[in-house]
Design a protein around this motif. Structure first.
Motif, PDB file in Angstrom:
ATOM      1  N   THR A 258       9.592 -39.825 -23.986  1.00  0.00           N
ATOM      2  CA  THR A 258       9.522 -40.509 -25.285  1.00  0.00           C
ATOM      3  C   THR A 258       8.146 -40.392 -25.906  1.00  0.00           C
ATOM      4  N   ALA A 259       7.110 -40.378 -25.080  1.00  0.00           N
ATOM      5  CA  ALA A 259       5.753 -40.198 -25.620  1.00  0.00           C
ATOM      6  C   ALA A 259       5.618 -38.823 -26.260  1.00  0.00           C
ATOM      7  N   ARG A 260       6.134 -37.771 -25.568  1.00  0.00           N
ATOM      8  CA  ARG A 260       6.068 -36.421 -26.138  1.00  0.00           C
ATOM      9  C   ARG A 260       6.918 -36.324 -27.406  1.00  0.00           C
ATOM     10  N   SER A 265       7.512 -35.877 -33.228  1.00  0.00           N
ATOM     11  CA  SER A 265       8.111 -36.441 -34.447  1.00  0.00           C
ATOM     12  C   SER A 265       7.036 -36.744 -35.479  1.00  0.00           C
ATOM     13  N   LYS A 266       5.890 -37.226 -35.013  1.00  0.00           N
ATOM     14  CA  LYS A 266       4.803 -37.526 -35.951  1.00  0.00           C
ATOM     15  C   LYS A 266       4.290 -36.254 -36.606  1.00  0.00           C
ATOM     16  N   GLU A 267       4.097 -35.186 -35.791  1.00  0.00           N
ATOM     17  CA  GLU A 267       3.659 -33.911 -36.356  1.00  0.00           C
ATOM     18  C   GLU A 267       4.705 -33.354 -37.327  1.00  0.00           C
ATOM     19  N   GLN A 268       5.979 -33.456 -36.964  1.00  0.00           N
ATOM     20  CA  GLN A 268       7.031 -32.959 -37.855  1.00  0.00           C
ATOM     21  C   GLN A 268       7.079 -33.763 -39.152  1.00  0.00           C
ATOM     22  N   ALA A 269       6.843 -35.077 -39.079  1.00  0.00           N
ATOM     23  CA  ALA A 269       6.827 -35.900 -40.290  1.00  0.00           C
ATOM     24  C   ALA A 269       5.701 -35.479 -41.218  1.00  0.00           C
ATOM     25  N   VAL A 270       4.514 -35.170 -40.633  1.00  0.00           N
ATOM     26  CA  VAL A 270       3.386 -34.707 -41.461  1.00  0.00           C
ATOM     27  C   VAL A 270       3.735 -33.377 -42.123  1.00  0.00           C
ATOM     28  N   ALA A 271       4.327 -32.427 -41.322  1.00  0.00           N
ATOM     29  CA  ALA A 271       4.696 -31.126 -41.887  1.00  0.00           C
ATOM     30  C   ALA A 271       5.741 -31.276 -42.985  1.00  0.00           C
ATOM     31  N   LEU A 272       6.717 -32.137 -42.788  1.00  0.00           N
ATOM     32  CA  LEU A 272       7.738 -32.353 -43.821  1.00  0.00           C
ATOM     33  C   LEU A 272       7.156 -32.994 -45.063  1.00  0.00           C
ATOM     34  N   GLN A 273       6.159 -33.874 -44.891  1.00  0.00           N
ATOM     35  CA  GLN A 273       5.502 -34.471 -46.053  1.00  0.00           C
ATOM     36  C   GLN A 273       4.758 -33.409 -46.857  1.00  0.00           C
ATOM     37  N   GLN A 274       4.044 -32.515 -46.143  1.00  0.00           N
ATOM     38  CA  GLN A 274       3.360 -31.425 -46.841  1.00  0.00           C
ATOM     39  C   GLN A 274       4.361 -30.507 -47.535  1.00  0.00           C
ATOM     40  N   GLN A 498      12.772 -42.212 -38.944  1.00  0.00           N
ATOM     41  CA  GLN A 498      13.663 -43.042 -38.137  1.00  0.00           C
ATOM     42  C   GLN A 498      13.637 -42.615 -36.670  1.00  0.00           C
ATOM     43  N   LEU A 499      13.595 -41.256 -36.454  1.00  0.00           N
ATOM     44  CA  LEU A 499      13.513 -40.759 -35.086  1.00  0.00           C
ATOM     45  C   LEU A 499      12.216 -41.209 -34.419  1.00  0.00           C
ATOM     46  N   GLU A 500      11.132 -41.165 -35.243  1.00  0.00           N
ATOM     47  CA  GLU A 500       9.848 -41.603 -34.697  1.00  0.00           C
ATOM     48  C   GLU A 500       9.894 -43.083 -34.322  1.00  0.00           C
ATOM     49  N   GLN A 501      10.484 -43.903 -35.254  1.00  0.00           N
ATOM     50  CA  GLN A 501      10.602 -45.322 -34.941  1.00  0.00           C
ATOM     51  C   GLN A 501      11.496 -45.559 -33.736  1.00  0.00           C
ATOM     52  N   THR A 502      12.632 -44.793 -33.700  1.00  0.00           N
ATOM     53  CA  THR A 502      13.538 -44.933 -32.553  1.00  0.00           C
ATOM     54  C   THR A 502      12.843 -44.517 -31.260  1.00  0.00           C
ATOM     55  N   THR A 503      12.054 -43.433 -31.362  1.00  0.00           N
ATOM     56  CA  THR A 503      11.324 -42.976 -30.178  1.00  0.00           C
ATOM     57  C   THR A 503      10.311 -44.018 -29.729  1.00  0.00           C
ATOM     58  N   LYS A 504       9.626 -44.625 -30.714  1.00  0.00           N
ATOM     59  CA  LYS A 504       8.675 -45.690 -30.366  1.00  0.00           C
ATOM     60  C   LYS A 504       9.399 -46.853 -29.696  1.00  0.00           C
ATOM     61  N   GLU A 505      10.561 -47.206 -30.275  1.00  0.00           N
ATOM     62  CA  GLU A 505      11.332 -48.297 -29.684  1.00  0.00           C
ATOM     63  C   GLU A 505      11.819 -47.924 -28.285  1.00  0.00           C
ATOM     64  N   LEU A 506      12.238 -46.643 -28.150  1.00  0.00           N
ATOM     65  CA  LEU A 506      12.691 -46.184 -26.843  1.00  0.00           C
ATOM     66  C   LEU A 506      11.544 -46.175 -25.846  1.00  0.00           C
ATOM     67  N   HIS A 507      10.350 -45.768 -26.353  1.00  0.00           N
ATOM     68  CA  HIS A 507       9.167 -45.769 -25.494  1.00  0.00           C
ATOM     69  C   HIS A 507       8.825 -47.199 -25.059  1.00  0.00           C
ATOM     70  N   ARG A 508       8.962 -48.130 -26.026  1.00  0.00           N
ATOM     71  CA  ARG A 508       8.683 -49.524 -25.687  1.00  0.00           C
ATOM     72  C   ARG A 508       9.696 -50.040 -24.672  1.00  0.00           C
ATOM     73  N   LEU A 509      10.989 -49.675 -24.895  1.00  0.00           N
ATOM     74  CA  LEU A 509      12.014 -50.111 -23.959  1.00  0.00           C
ATOM     75  C   LEU A 509      11.813 -49.508 -22.569  1.00  0.00           C
ATOM     76  N   SER A 510      11.389 -48.221 -22.536  1.00  0.00           N
ATOM     77  CA  SER A 510      11.127 -47.603 -21.236  1.00  0.00           C
ATOM     78  C   SER A 510       9.974 -48.297 -20.534  1.00  0.00           C
ATOM     79  N   GLY A 511       8.951 -48.690 -21.343  1.00  0.00           N
ATOM     80  CA  GLY A 511       7.850 -49.457 -20.753  1.00  0.00           C
ATOM     81  C   GLY A 511       8.326 -50.796 -20.221  1.00  0.00           C
TER      82      GLY A 511
END
Length: 526
Positions: A258-260, A265-274, A498-511
């Motif tokens: 989930t960290a990876r 997802s963050k890098e992809q969000a930046v690329a999509l914004q550009q 949303q994927l990034e948020q879900t991943t963060k939530e999943l990362h939090r849940l895994s923690g």
């Protein structure tokens, strides 16, 4: 145990039978109340009608008969009453006698009202004072009271029976409660003896519930229920240990994954914004190009319109030149005709000149003849005086003819000079007309060429307008495609967020899962 169950079943059957009896008795009690209520309602309606009849017979006002209409409901109420008491023959007979008494009472009241309306006061007074109305009212009340008395006695009996049944039901329920209490105490005693060995198992389960998976397995001494429970608890401990270790490993792996995913997802969000920004800039540029194409199309359309107007004006000018050519040609033809006529006039002038010469010659001869006649008259003396007058007169005429011929000759000279000048002018006008025709033909050819070139330019501008419109449509299609791509990019960006948020939530849940698994005490593998 079997005897206790038999007693319980008997008590249940007895309670059910008593309950059904109570239900029947309650229904009969309600039936008695209904019959008494119907008797009261019939008697009340009859009393209301009788009061209205008495008020009318005393006062004579129709409004007092408003309550008399209540007799219309008595017939239906009597039918219902007879139906309700149809199970009791005595009550059916009493209801029949009550109906007859009510009909007689209604007939009496109707007779009294009829006499009042017809104005037969004396007969009405005698009719009322006869006491028939009071007797009939008492008869109705007597029959109704008799029926109500019967129903009242039935109500008392049914209430007593209901109370007896209810008392029996209460004793039955109390006895059943006592039996159940005894059975419960016996069951608790047996369970206490059977479940005493479960104490260590309960402590074992409590430790597992607190997350301690390091406990030793329970000893299994017997193959009874307690033994099977102990075996199940041991198996549960073994499975929980395996599941906890496996979940710990999976939680660590999931946490790293989930960290990876979050970083990607963050890098992809930046690329999509550009990409979305670039798409927006490209869309703005295409919008400007589309506006420029629209302006070019408008300018080309305006030039084409003006070129078409110029072509129409050139066509009109060409038609005017053609008319001018025809007019000039006609003028040249007319000038030629005038020139021919002036030449003919010149020829006639020459003929006139010959005539004038002849006249002048005649005048010269007449003058010579007159001179000879004067000479002969002078030679004749007095006899030739009259001839002398004639000779003088002839000489005078000859002189006048000579002067006239001189004047005519001068006039003919002026006419000849005018004719010659006119001929010169007409010839010059003919030459200029021919030159004008030539120039007009050349202008017509030039205007025709100009019209052809303007038509070619108009067609070229129309082609430019069509090409510009096609270019504008192409720009619009490209702009729409970019807009769709931009929307898809924005949607992808939103999905990535949303994927990034879900991943963060999943990362939090895994923690949280790792932390929760840390609460379990397990023997770590060496």
């Amino acid at each position: 145990m079997l005897s206790i169950l038999s007693i319980t079943m008997v008590l249940i059957i007895a309670a059910a039978w008593l309950g059904s009896q109570m239900d029947k008795q309650l229904k009969w009690t309600d039936h008695t109340h209904l019959v008494r209520h119907m008797l009261s309602a019939i008697e009340s309606d009859l009393v209301r009608a009788e009061s209205a009849q008495r008020a009318y017979t005393l006062m004579g006002k129709e409004e007092f008969l408003a309550g008399y209409d209540s007799i219309n409901n008595i017939g239906q109420q009597l039918d219902k009453l007879q139906f309700e008491v149809s199970d009791n023959k005595d009550q059916v007979d009493s209801c029949t006698r009550l109906r007859e008494a009510i009909d007689q009472k209604i007939s009496f009241m109707s007779r009294a009202i009829s006499l009042k309306r017809s104005g037969q006061e004396a007969e009405l007074k005698t009719f009322i004072q006869g006491g028939e109305g009071l007797d009939k009212a008492q008869a109705v009340h007597r029959y109704a009271a008799a029926m109500d008395g019967v129903e009242s006695n039935l109500l008392e009996k049914r209430r007593a029976s209901l109370a007896s049944t209810q008392a029996g039901l209460n004793w039955t329920l109390l006895l059943g409660l006592c039996v159940d209490l005894v059975v419960g105490l016996a069951v608790l005693s047996v369970l206490g003896q059977r479940l005493a060995p479960l104490g260590p198992g309960a402590s074992f389960a409590e430790r597992i519930g607190r997350g301690d998976l390091t406990s030793d397995p329970l000893p299994v001494r017997n193959n009874d229920e307690v033994g099977r429970v102990s075996s199940s608890l041991n198996l549960m401990l073994h499975n929980l240990r395996g599941s906890a270790q496996q979940n710990q490993s999976h939680a660590d792996t999931l946490n790293d994954a989930t960290a990876r995913i979050a970083s990607a997802s963050k890098e992809q969000a930046v690329a999509l914004q550009q990409q979305s920004t670039a798409m927006q800039q490209t869309s703005v540029t295409l919008e400007e190009l589309s506006q420029s194409a629209s302006q070019i199309a408008d300018r080309a359309r305006e030039v084409a319109s003006r070129a078409e107007a110029t072509s129409q004006a050139a066509g009109a000018g060409l038609e005017s030149v053609r008319k001018s050519v025809r007019s000039t040609q006609s003028l040249v033809d007319q000038v030629q005709v005038v020139s021919e006529r002036i030449n003919a006039l010149g020829e006639k002038t020459d003929a006139i000149r010959s005539i004038v010469l002849s006249v002048n010659d005649i005048a010269e001869r007449s003058n010579v003849l007159a001179l000879n006649a004067a000479i002969l008259a002078a030679a004749a003396g007095s006899e030739g005086k009259s001839f002398t007058v004639v000779a003088n007169e002839m000489k005078s005429l000859a002189d006048q003819c000579k002067e006239a011929t001189v004047q005519v000759r001068e006039l003919l000279g002026d006419v000849e000079r005018g004719i010659q000048a006119s001929v010169v002018l007409i010839e010059e006008a003919g030459k200029r007309g021919m030159s004008g025709t030539t120039f007009t033909d050349e202008a017509s050819v030039s205007i025709h060429q100009l019209n052809s070139q303007v038509n070619d330019s108009t067609q070229a501008f129309q082609q430019i307008v069509a090409a510009t419109n096609q270019q504008k449509l192409a720009f619009e299609q490209v702009s729409e495609a970019l807009l769709s791509i931009r929307q898809a990019t924005q949607q992808s960006a939103s999905t990535t967020q949303q994927l990034e948020q879900t991943t963060k939530e999943l990362h939090r849940l895994s923690g949280d899962l790792v932390k929760s698994l840390d609460n379990f005490k397990m023997d770590r593998p060496g």
